[in-house]
Write a protein that holds these residues in place. Sequence first.
Motif, mmCIF file in Angstrom:
data_model
loop_
_atom_site.group_PDB
_atom_site.id
_atom_site.type_symbol
_atom_site.label_atom_id
_atom_site.label_comp_id
_atom_site.label_asym_id
_atom_site.label_seq_id
_atom_site.Cartn_x
_atom_site.Cartn_y
_atom_site.Cartn_z
ATOM 1 N N ASP A 84 17.226 32.057 29.952
ATOM 2 C CA ASP A 84 18.580 32.568 29.738
ATOM 3 C C ASP A 84 19.574 31.720 30.522
ATOM 4 N N TYR A 85 20.809 31.588 29.981
ATOM 5 C CA TYR A 85 21.876 30.856 30.656
ATOM 6 C C TYR A 85 22.749 31.888 31.370
ATOM 7 N N ILE A 86 22.798 31.799 32.691
ATOM 8 C CA ILE A 86 23.539 32.779 33.492
ATOM 9 C C ILE A 86 24.866 32.171 33.931
ATOM 10 N N ILE A 87 25.954 32.881 33.639
ATOM 11 C CA ILE A 87 27.302 32.454 33.997
ATOM 12 C C ILE A 87 27.817 33.409 35.069
ATOM 13 N N ASP A 88 28.111 32.883 36.261
ATOM 14 C CA ASP A 88 28.633 33.693 37.355
ATOM 15 C C ASP A 88 30.147 33.842 37.234
ATOM 16 N N VAL A 89 30.623 35.078 37.374
ATOM 17 C CA VAL A 89 32.058 35.369 37.319
ATOM 18 C C VAL A 89 32.424 36.261 38.499
ATOM 19 N N PRO A 90 33.690 36.257 38.929
ATOM 20 C CA PRO A 90 34.113 37.136 40.028
ATOM 21 C C PRO A 90 34.245 38.586 39.570
ATOM 22 N N PRO A 91 34.196 39.529 40.513
ATOM 23 C CA PRO A 91 34.400 40.939 40.148
ATOM 24 C C PRO A 91 35.802 41.154 39.581
ATOM 25 N N GLY A 92 35.889 42.030 38.582
ATOM 26 C CA GLY A 92 37.177 42.303 37.947
ATOM 27 C C GLY A 92 37.437 41.440 36.727
ATOM 28 N N THR A 93 36.424 40.711 36.256
ATOM 29 C CA THR A 93 36.592 39.845 35.086
ATOM 30 C C THR A 93 36.468 40.667 33.811
ATOM 31 N N VAL A 94 37.398 40.439 32.889
ATOM 32 C CA VAL A 94 37.374 41.076 31.577
ATOM 33 C C VAL A 94 37.077 39.989 30.556
ATOM 34 N N VAL A 95 36.034 40.201 29.741
ATOM 35 C CA VAL A 95 35.625 39.231 28.729
ATOM 36 C C VAL A 95 36.091 39.745 27.377
ATOM 37 N N LYS A 96 36.886 38.908 26.665
ATOM 38 C CA LYS A 96 37.404 39.276 25.346
ATOM 39 C C LYS A 96 37.028 38.209 24.326
ATOM 40 N N ASP A 97 36.965 38.613 23.069
ATOM 41 C CA ASP A 97 36.830 37.663 21.973
ATOM 42 C C ASP A 97 38.184 36.988 21.806
ATOM 43 N N ALA A 98 38.218 35.654 21.839
ATOM 44 C CA ALA A 98 39.491 34.928 21.823
ATOM 45 C C ALA A 98 40.223 35.082 20.497
ATOM 46 N N GLU A 99 39.498 35.225 19.376
ATOM 47 C CA GLU A 99 40.162 35.329 18.076
ATOM 48 C C GLU A 99 40.710 36.731 17.814
ATOM 49 N N THR A 100 39.923 37.761 18.117
ATOM 50 C CA THR A 100 40.329 39.121 17.772
ATOM 51 C C THR A 100 40.955 39.885 18.930
ATOM 52 N N GLY A 101 40.669 39.497 20.176
ATOM 53 C CA GLY A 101 41.202 40.190 21.333
ATOM 54 C C GLY A 101 40.420 41.439 21.715
ATOM 55 N N VAL A 102 39.261 41.654 21.090
ATOM 56 C CA VAL A 102 38.430 42.822 21.384
ATOM 57 C C VAL A 102 37.732 42.620 22.730
ATOM 58 N N VAL A 103 37.784 43.634 23.585
ATOM 59 C CA VAL A 103 37.124 43.562 24.890
ATOM 60 C C VAL A 103 35.624 43.711 24.693
ATOM 61 N N LEU A 104 34.861 42.705 25.135
ATOM 62 C CA LEU A 104 33.407 42.717 25.003
ATOM 63 C C LEU A 104 32.715 43.226 26.260
ATOM 64 N N ALA A 105 33.298 42.938 27.419
ATOM 65 C CA ALA A 105 32.693 43.390 28.681
ATOM 66 C C ALA A 105 33.769 43.474 29.757
ATOM 67 N N ASP A 106 33.618 44.465 30.626
ATOM 68 C CA ASP A 106 34.478 44.627 31.790
ATOM 69 C C ASP A 106 33.552 44.588 33.001
ATOM 70 N N LEU A 107 33.563 43.477 33.720
ATOM 71 C CA LEU A 107 32.592 43.230 34.785
ATOM 72 C C LEU A 107 33.204 43.552 36.140
ATOM 73 N N VAL A 108 32.760 44.651 36.743
ATOM 74 C CA VAL A 108 33.354 45.130 37.984
ATOM 75 C C VAL A 108 32.325 45.209 39.109
ATOM 76 N N GLU A 109 31.174 45.805 38.851
ATOM 77 C CA GLU A 109 30.164 46.058 39.883
ATOM 78 C C GLU A 109 29.533 44.759 40.372
ATOM 79 N N PRO A 110 29.441 44.536 41.688
ATOM 80 C CA PRO A 110 28.801 43.325 42.213
ATOM 81 C C PRO A 110 27.332 43.240 41.815
ATOM 82 N N ASP A 111 26.883 42.048 41.505
ATOM 83 C CA ASP A 111 25.505 41.725 41.123
ATOM 84 C C ASP A 111 25.049 42.401 39.832
#
Length: 161
Positions: A84-111
């Motif tokens: 698997d390819y693991i991408i590290d992001v900081p807490p509070g990151t919101v992942v959206k689809d760039a074309e539609t703007g739909v929120v795919l993930a809201d990453l808050v909890e550490p680890d």
Amino acid sequence: MFFDEAKIFVRSGKGGDGNVSFRREKFMPMGGPAGGDGGKGGDIVFRVNPKLNTLSPFGRKVHFHAGDGAKGGTTDKTGASAPDYIIDVPPGTVVKDAETGVVLADLVEPDSTTVLLKGGRGGRGRDHGARVHLALGLRLGGGHELGHVAAAEARDHRRIL
């Protein structure tokens, strides 16, 4: 309100090709099929890293590709699965689809980890990995950090006058 933003392109791994072969041995007149399945493609996984505090690394690298599964072998050998390819992001990151703007993930909890794209299944010649453009946004923790900075600057400004 986003403090920091980035746009990236991710692709999960495609499944490895299956192998078509037939057993041919001296004492086996009707050998039969003996091909192996291909390996599974790698997933795209987002992991919250509490040591990060900005999305600036995504300004330099914007393409992320998981590995493809290996081809199946003869005598029913399954191909190797890709990691698997693991991408590290900081807490509070919101992942959206760039074309539609739909929120795919809201990453808050550490680890914590979230599998965003699944890799292709092995042995399926046409099962390719998914591809998507993503917009990442770093949300402030409720706006408190911004308020403290503004109050500190206001106090300093009053002292100067």
